[in-house]
Design a protein around this motif. Sequence first.
Motif, short mmCIF file in Angstrom:
data_model
loop_
_atom_site.label_atom_id
_atom_site.label_comp_id
_atom_site.label_asym_id
_atom_site.label_seq_id
_atom_site.Cartn_x
_atom_site.Cartn_y
_atom_site.Cartn_z
N LYS A 115 4.32 11.56 4.06
CA LYS A 115 3.45 11.69 2.91
C LYS A 115 3.22 10.32 2.26
N GLN A 116 2.26 10.30 1.37
CA GLN A 116 1.93 9.08 0.64
C GLN A 116 3.14 8.61 -0.18
N GLN A 142 -6.30 4.73 -2.38
CA GLN A 142 -6.59 5.94 -1.62
C GLN A 142 -7.23 5.64 -0.27
N SER A 143 -6.81 6.39 0.72
CA SER A 143 -7.38 6.30 2.05
C SER A 143 -7.31 7.69 2.68
N LYS A 144 -8.46 8.35 2.76
CA LYS A 144 -8.44 9.75 3.20
C LYS A 144 -9.82 10.18 3.66
N ASP A 187 -8.29 1.93 -0.40
CA ASP A 187 -7.02 1.22 -0.37
C ASP A 187 -7.26 -0.29 -0.30
N ASN A 245 -0.40 3.96 1.26
CA ASN A 245 -0.95 4.71 2.39
C ASN A 245 -0.66 4.09 3.74
N GLU A 246 -0.69 2.76 3.80
CA GLU A 246 -0.71 2.09 5.09
C GLU A 246 0.66 1.69 5.62
N LYS A 284 5.36 6.67 11.08
CA LYS A 284 4.68 6.69 9.78
C LYS A 284 5.32 7.74 8.89
N ASP A 321 -12.17 5.18 1.35
CA ASP A 321 -11.57 3.98 1.93
C ASP A 321 -11.32 2.96 0.83
N SER A 376 0.83 -1.20 0.00
CA SER A 376 0.00 0.00 0.00
C SER A 376 0.86 1.26 0.00
N THR A 394 5.75 -0.94 -3.86
CA THR A 394 4.35 -0.51 -3.82
C THR A 394 3.62 -0.91 -5.10
#
Length: 418
Positions: free
Chosen positions: A121-122, A247-249, A235, A81-82, A118, A233, A79, A151
């Motif tokens: 940024k993405q 995408q996850s935002k 991702d 994002n994760e 974390k 949601d 991912s 990724t």
Amino acid sequence: MPDNTAPPAPSRTRRLRRGLAAASLLAAGALALSACGGDASAGGKDGKDQAAGADAAAAKDASEAKISVTSKDGATNASINETGVKVSGGKLTDVKLVQADNGAEVKGSIADDGSSWKPAKQLERGTKYKLVANAKDGKGRPATENRTFTTVSSKNSFIGSYTPDGGRTVGVGMPVSFTFDKVITNKKDVQSHITVTSSSGQKVVGHWFGSQRLDFRPEEYWKAGSKVTLKIDLDGVKGGQGITGVQSKTVNFTIGRSQVSTVDMKTQTMTVVRDGKTVKTIPISGGSPKNPTYNGQMVISEKFTQTRMDGSTVGFGGEYDIKDVPHAMRLSSSGTFIHGNYWGSPSIFGRAGTSHGCVGLQDNKGGGGDTPGKWFFENSLIGDVVVVKNSPDRTVKPDNGLNGWNMSWSEWQAGSAG
């Protein structure tokens, strides 16, 4: 008298015994060398006890810090994002994440309590990364975890460009609109992982325009002053054969005051109604009889203090090319604007339609001065509604711009995959 006779030659039996003794020594050396390889017979009972004792001592001294990384080692579809790091039984001391091909470091931050890290940024799609995470437990004993992962690629993923963005204040007509960069065949799953809710309690429904655009709106315009939350949601969601969402935002925006302006082509005037009260009536010059303006409810989707309008880009050949149109606001994807007009005679406003389909307001070159064009621009939000009526042209199509309000609620709901 000395005995000068030579000693007798060694017997065959004595030579054999010496050979056996040498062989025994070599064998013992070989066994001693192979003991580290796990041959339990090498050291006998004492050897077993010593190995077990060393393992127990190492285990007893091992760090209690346990590091976990979201992305699996060797993954090729991680991912963007994760990706993150967590630790139990200790605290992170440092985490380094770099792009494998060029060593470019990805900045990130460790939580105040040292329990997680974390990236800031993405991550990029289709990129190989290397991660090293270090931690210590309460006794200062270190622990390290390494990961190498790639990724998900652009080819195997999809992204939706959306409007409006977070933190904005928009007009009551503003839909939430997604345009995906890949054809979506699994519409139901994709739609179910995008939710739009409002503090007003209005029911919000999604509608698909083809296979790459998904808009959301309530039955009626948003309630003024309401807060809208868009949760993406996607991702890991399968959008179709071989493509996965990334995408996850969560996005929040606010609905401003209610402003709906009605353009009457018969009278060539526009009436601006704010929160139920008429605040201004403005003379306009709409589309000519040859090039009439669309009817229908149109939403302001873009604002430009000044822009170029070239007729050749919207099918009019070389009929016009004005490089400094002031106070322009887009009403359709096909080129309908409401904008300032400094080149027309003042006598046309409120009397005659002279444009190629746009709605013109009297203005000055450069946009200066106190003009109707400037006033309307400064008093309009993206998402405000401009309604055109009594034009000889057809009604604008719902997907030509952000104009889904030209579809009945039953038609809108019929286009939902939910």
